[in-house]
Design a protein around this motif. Sequence first.
Motif, PDB file in Angstrom:
ATOM      1  N   GLU A 135       2.502 -12.087   5.227  1.00 24.79           N
ATOM      2  CA  GLU A 135       1.414 -11.084   5.105  1.00 24.79           C
ATOM      3  C   GLU A 135       1.720  -9.985   4.150  1.00 24.79           C
ATOM      4  OE1 GLU A 135      -1.106  -8.970   4.843  1.00 24.79           O
ATOM      5  OE2 GLU A 135      -1.683 -10.106   6.526  1.00 24.79           O
TER       6      GLU A 135
ATOM      7  N   ILE B  71       0.242  -0.772   3.931  1.00 29.10           N
ATOM      8  CA  ILE B  71       0.120   0.055   5.366  1.00 29.10           C
ATOM      9  C   ILE B  71       1.721   0.952   5.191  1.00 29.10           C
ATOM     10  CG2 ILE B  71       0.260   0.061   7.763  1.00 29.10           C
ATOM     11  CD1 ILE B  71      -2.348  -1.270   6.566  1.00 29.10           C
TER      12      ILE B  71
ATOM     13  N   LEU C 269     -11.505  -8.389   4.492  1.00 33.72           N
ATOM     14  CA  LEU C 269     -10.339  -8.612   3.971  1.00 33.72           C
ATOM     15  C   LEU C 269      -9.858  -9.918   4.087  1.00 33.72           C
ATOM     16  CD1 LEU C 269      -8.193  -7.014   2.850  1.00 33.72           C
ATOM     17  CD2 LEU C 269      -7.204  -6.882   5.073  1.00 33.72           C
TER      18      LEU C 269
ATOM     19  N   VAL D 127     -10.392  -6.189  -0.797  1.00 37.05           N
ATOM     20  CA  VAL D 127      -9.508  -5.066  -0.295  1.00 37.05           C
ATOM     21  C   VAL D 127     -10.517  -3.760  -0.604  1.00 37.05           C
ATOM     22  CG1 VAL D 127      -7.591  -3.372  -0.659  1.00 37.05           C
ATOM     23  CG2 VAL D 127      -7.314  -6.002  -1.104  1.00 37.05           C
TER      24      VAL D 127
ATOM     25  N   PHE E  79     -10.890   0.150   0.515  1.00 35.86           N
ATOM     26  CA  PHE E  79     -10.642   1.309   1.323  1.00 35.86           C
ATOM     27  C   PHE E  79     -11.901   2.191   1.438  1.00 35.86           C
ATOM     28  CE2 PHE E  79      -6.255   0.447  -0.143  1.00 35.86           C
ATOM     29  CZ  PHE E  79      -5.705   0.349   1.008  1.00 35.86           C
TER      30      PHE E  79
ATOM     31  N   TYR F  26      -5.590  -4.530  -5.721  1.00 33.65           N
ATOM     32  CA  TYR F  26      -5.604  -3.233  -5.380  1.00 33.65           C
ATOM     33  C   TYR F  26      -6.285  -2.270  -6.318  1.00 33.65           C
ATOM     34  CZ  TYR F  26      -1.805  -4.976  -8.311  1.00 33.65           C
ATOM     35  OH  TYR F  26      -1.134  -5.611  -9.389  1.00 33.65           O
ATOM     36  N   TYR F  27      -6.720  -2.919  -7.708  1.00 36.87           N
ATOM     37  CA  TYR F  27      -7.581  -2.217  -8.199  1.00 36.87           C
ATOM     38  C   TYR F  27      -8.843  -1.752  -7.464  1.00 36.87           C
ATOM     39  CZ  TYR F  27      -5.032  -3.129 -12.660  1.00 36.87           C
ATOM     40  OH  TYR F  27      -4.188  -3.392 -13.606  1.00 36.87           O
TER      41      TYR F  27
ATOM     42  N   PHE G 131      -8.361   0.570  -4.880  1.00 37.96           N
ATOM     43  CA  PHE G 131      -8.479   1.937  -5.477  1.00 37.96           C
ATOM     44  C   PHE G 131      -9.708   2.558  -6.070  1.00 37.96           C
ATOM     45  CE2 PHE G 131      -3.670   2.735  -5.851  1.00 37.96           C
ATOM     46  CZ  PHE G 131      -3.815   4.127  -5.420  1.00 37.96           C
TER      47      PHE G 131
ATOM     48  N   LEU H  68     -11.296   3.285  -2.541  1.00 40.10           N
ATOM     49  CA  LEU H  68     -10.485   4.610  -2.242  1.00 40.10           C
ATOM     50  C   LEU H  68     -10.975   5.735  -2.757  1.00 40.10           C
ATOM     51  CD1 LEU H  68      -7.895   5.433  -0.175  1.00 40.10           C
ATOM     52  CD2 LEU H  68      -6.847   5.573  -2.272  1.00 40.10           C
TER      53      LEU H  68
ATOM     54  N   ILE I 222      -9.018   4.602   5.662  1.00 40.68           N
ATOM     55  CA  ILE I 222      -7.569   4.209   5.889  1.00 40.68           C
ATOM     56  C   ILE I 222      -7.296   3.748   7.292  1.00 40.68           C
ATOM     57  CG2 ILE I 222      -5.414   4.881   5.723  1.00 40.68           C
ATOM     58  CD1 ILE I 222      -6.098   6.860   3.386  1.00 40.68           C
TER      59      ILE I 222
ATOM     60  N   PHE J 215      -8.756   0.299   7.644  1.00 41.42           N
ATOM     61  CA  PHE J 215      -7.850  -0.617   6.890  1.00 41.42           C
ATOM     62  C   PHE J 215      -6.767  -0.801   7.916  1.00 41.42           C
ATOM     63  CE2 PHE J 215      -4.900  -2.517   3.878  1.00 41.42           C
ATOM     64  CZ  PHE J 215      -5.791  -3.295   3.310  1.00 41.42           C
ATOM     65  N   PHE J 216      -6.099   0.290   8.392  1.00 43.39           N
ATOM     66  CA  PHE J 216      -4.845   0.120   9.145  1.00 43.39           C
ATOM     67  C   PHE J 216      -5.168  -0.850  10.455  1.00 43.39           C
ATOM     68  CE2 PHE J 216      -1.933   4.071   8.410  1.00 43.39           C
ATOM     69  CZ  PHE J 216      -1.917   3.641   7.143  1.00 43.39           C
TER      70      PHE J 216
ATOM     71  N   VAL K  26      -4.653  -4.657   9.544  1.00 42.66           N
ATOM     72  CA  VAL K  26      -3.586  -5.133   9.218  1.00 42.66           C
ATOM     73  C   VAL K  26      -2.631  -4.866  10.423  1.00 42.66           C
ATOM     74  CG1 VAL K  26      -1.701  -5.139   7.458  1.00 42.66           C
ATOM     75  CG2 VAL K  26      -4.179  -4.699   6.973  1.00 42.66           C
TER      76      VAL K  26
ATOM     77  N   ASN L  46      -4.089  -9.278  10.159  1.00 49.22           N
ATOM     78  CA  ASN L  46      -5.082  -9.665   9.243  1.00 49.22           C
ATOM     79  C   ASN L  46      -5.500 -10.867   9.614  1.00 49.22           C
ATOM     80  OD1 ASN L  46      -6.567  -9.700   6.898  1.00 49.22           O
ATOM     81  ND2 ASN L  46      -4.638 -10.177   5.421  1.00 49.22           N
TER      82      ASN L  46
ATOM     83  N   ASP M  24       3.318  -9.270  10.493  1.00 46.78           N
ATOM     84  CA  ASP M  24       2.217  -9.903  10.193  1.00 46.78           C
ATOM     85  C   ASP M  24       0.996  -9.482  11.227  1.00 46.78           C
ATOM     86  OD1 ASP M  24       2.904 -11.917   8.610  1.00 46.78           O
ATOM     87  OD2 ASP M  24       4.245 -12.774  10.312  1.00 46.78           O
TER      88      ASP M  24
END
Lengths: 292, 580
Positions: free
Chosen positions: A94, A100, B57, B63, B65, B117-118, B121, B124, B249, B252-253, B256, B260, B305
Amino acid sequence: MNDLLIIVVHGIGVGAIFALVGMSFNVVFNASGILNFAQGNMLVLGALFAFLLLPTQPDLLRWFILLPAVAIGLALLLAVQGYVTLLPLRSSVEQHSWLITTLAASVIIGAILLIYQGSAQQSVRSPFTAIRFMGVRIPATYALTTGLALFWFIALHIFHTRVLTGLAISALSQDLDAARAAGLRVRRLQVTAFAISGLIVGSAGFVAAPVMAIANDSGITYVMNGFVAAVVGGLGANLGALVGGVLVGMLSLYAAYEYGGEFQNLVSLALLVVVLMVRPQGLFGRQAARRV
Amino acid sequence: MNRVRFDAATRLHLLLGIIAVAGSILLPALLGSAYWTHNFLIVNLFVAVAVLQNMLLADAGQVSFGQGAVFGLSAFTVGIVAGLWGHSYAAGFLAGVAMAVVLGLLFALPALRVQGYYLGFVTLSAAVVFPEMLVAFNDLTNGINGITRAVPALTTPLGLGLTPIALMVMALAIAALLFHATLRATRLGRRIRVAAVSPEAAMALGINPGALRFIAFTIAATGTGLAGALYVPVLGFVSPYAFRVDLSIFFFFSVVVGGNGQLIGPVIGVWILYLVPNALLADLANYRLLGYGFVALLIMLAFPDGVVGTIEALRRRRRLRTQVTGISVDRVLAWPGARPRPPTQGQAITVRGVRKTFGSLAALDGVDLAVIPGSVHGLVGPNGSGKTTLLNVISGFIALNAGSVAINGTDTSRAPAYRVARLGVGRTFQTPRVLEEMSIWENLEIGADVKGDHSNWLLALLAPFRTEWSENRPDLLAHAQRRVLEVLRTVAGDADILLLDEPAAGLSAAERRDFARLVRFLSERLGKTVLLVEHDLALVWKVADRITVLDAGQVIAEGPPDTIAADPRVRRLFIGGADA
């Protein structure tokens, strides 16, 4: 005319802070592919140390002694954070865990600030007197942040091209597996990169403290604008972060002047979207060299 | 229609998830605890959002946010329409969901260009900006004062302490779980996952990855918008502070931390991250945020994980199988039927004067090629002669610089790969694009998904293995089996033209013989056109009807195997004539 000059000069000064955050992103990103979301709150911590340690009366000697001390303190803190962030990546399939852990580190710093000072916003008085330039009064802090950004740009350039550790970290950004096969101690180098990013944001936070909002929720704004600076310039390229930072700084100050402070971040977001749609690799980025 | 079937793990996750949602709504209401009733309404609203974030996700690989902003926009729209403007709650509800979908589509736009991640962001930043805009446009939104809007019709108990809104929240969270499980077992869900894990394989299967990202964002935004619209009656109040970036956030938290991609992961994630700080630190408001940060950090360190992901990994290791019934070529070849051969006039593939340069190097330099329908056409040449480039040009993976390509007479010179695939062109890759994240059976199904026909003969023929292959991943298959699986995937998609890129590489002598029989079977019994790039010349000479020899980007010979073998230029190229 005078207003425009103020926007440009202040924009460069504020943009230099974003550029510093952007460069600190780049250092860690090049070494590990990780974007450290805690970088914004680390910057705020640097500023908080300035608030806590600097006397209310200007004391230049103390300022010059504390600057490297705060930078080193943040470097140690980031080394610890980096070590913790890299821990789960070893065993897990992962690979989202760093998102995180770095965000959690950011939340924790924000939470500590909240416990310590509530939702109050602290500010620091600069020990330097303002400069007059073409009839415009420039706070000394903006000149200092600009100088610091240039200093770190040159220092990083020398580090990555002349110093053995720096060369090894550059090798990580080229090909992680090859670097590992060549016997580089990848984990140690990556933690070193985190520490270097700590030197950058630590010194930046300390220097920029007089123009920063030292509050529990201001970190995310610096993360966001630092990232926009890095992406506009091309993620991984420090020259790009420098140029991108100044661009973001000037645009957001113009937006604040023209439409009001609430629109500063909106302009950054718009700039980010436009750059990503038109030129995803950024102004100075290598064209998707690693994706194909 | 194909009935949706869930595997054992999915059924367990669904059962536990539904019990958790229903129990947490019903129990506090029956016990009459106002505090917990209220808290669990919020928890289950968040569960619904997090389940869709999990889909976005894990399944679609996006991704985001910014789901908190989608949620908040819906809630605030309800507040404005039903509160400030004085319309009915129903009108506000519809407007809220509609606005959420619009924002979801806005998120999907940059996803066409950038990933990872682009995109994270961008979303986000949007989540940072959103509450600032709520304040900036205070004429419209009432700014920091927020909007009060109660919906008494929904908050009056029906009996046993249960309110209509509680039942609606419960229904939404359960529906989100059921929807996610069902989506995964459908054609759309499989195609969303293929597009996420391997865009190349997706395009070869006729999937436009960008279109599926749009769909995934729209689905997530719709569900998130529904939850946001229900937020207003639950709280009776909306404030910009409730929808800061922290909320995005948090969603998303939750995904994961829970694990996930695990169906029940978001339920566990929301429970841990919301309830632990709120229950344990109920009297220490300022410490809640700290507790939340530490819980998230420690769980990621202890369970990289996620909680459910780690448990599932342990469960899987315990009943780890080392073997699975292989895919037998004999069984496929034993199929008694036959397809009519296509007429041999016309051309299945026509390549005219194709040029492709990489920098100053011409990988293809004026190549002509004509492939007769229903034939096996070999394409050979030394390394770097442009064989694979030609295959990529034909299948639309590489844009050509000059010349033209046509499939069954339709010009495809400018067509993207997924459009070429929809014309009935299937392909395999040098390294098999077998999808490790899906079961063996799903790997076959995504082939059949090309035309949406799951009643085809191949799947029927292999049906006895369905249960076993549905519960095992292709990593248990030997290399040769993965090759066969990839070929059968294109056959299941009923492609008329198969482009095979070095299919015999790494196969043993016996496996090569089997493979040669399979290729002849494709042509003779199924009437398929096969274009075969291969280094094993003996194999090519055995199965091909015609052969084209490439060298340095140019065709140097073309004809039936015997003629080619006698050509002196070809003999010079492959000294000894056995293997290149």
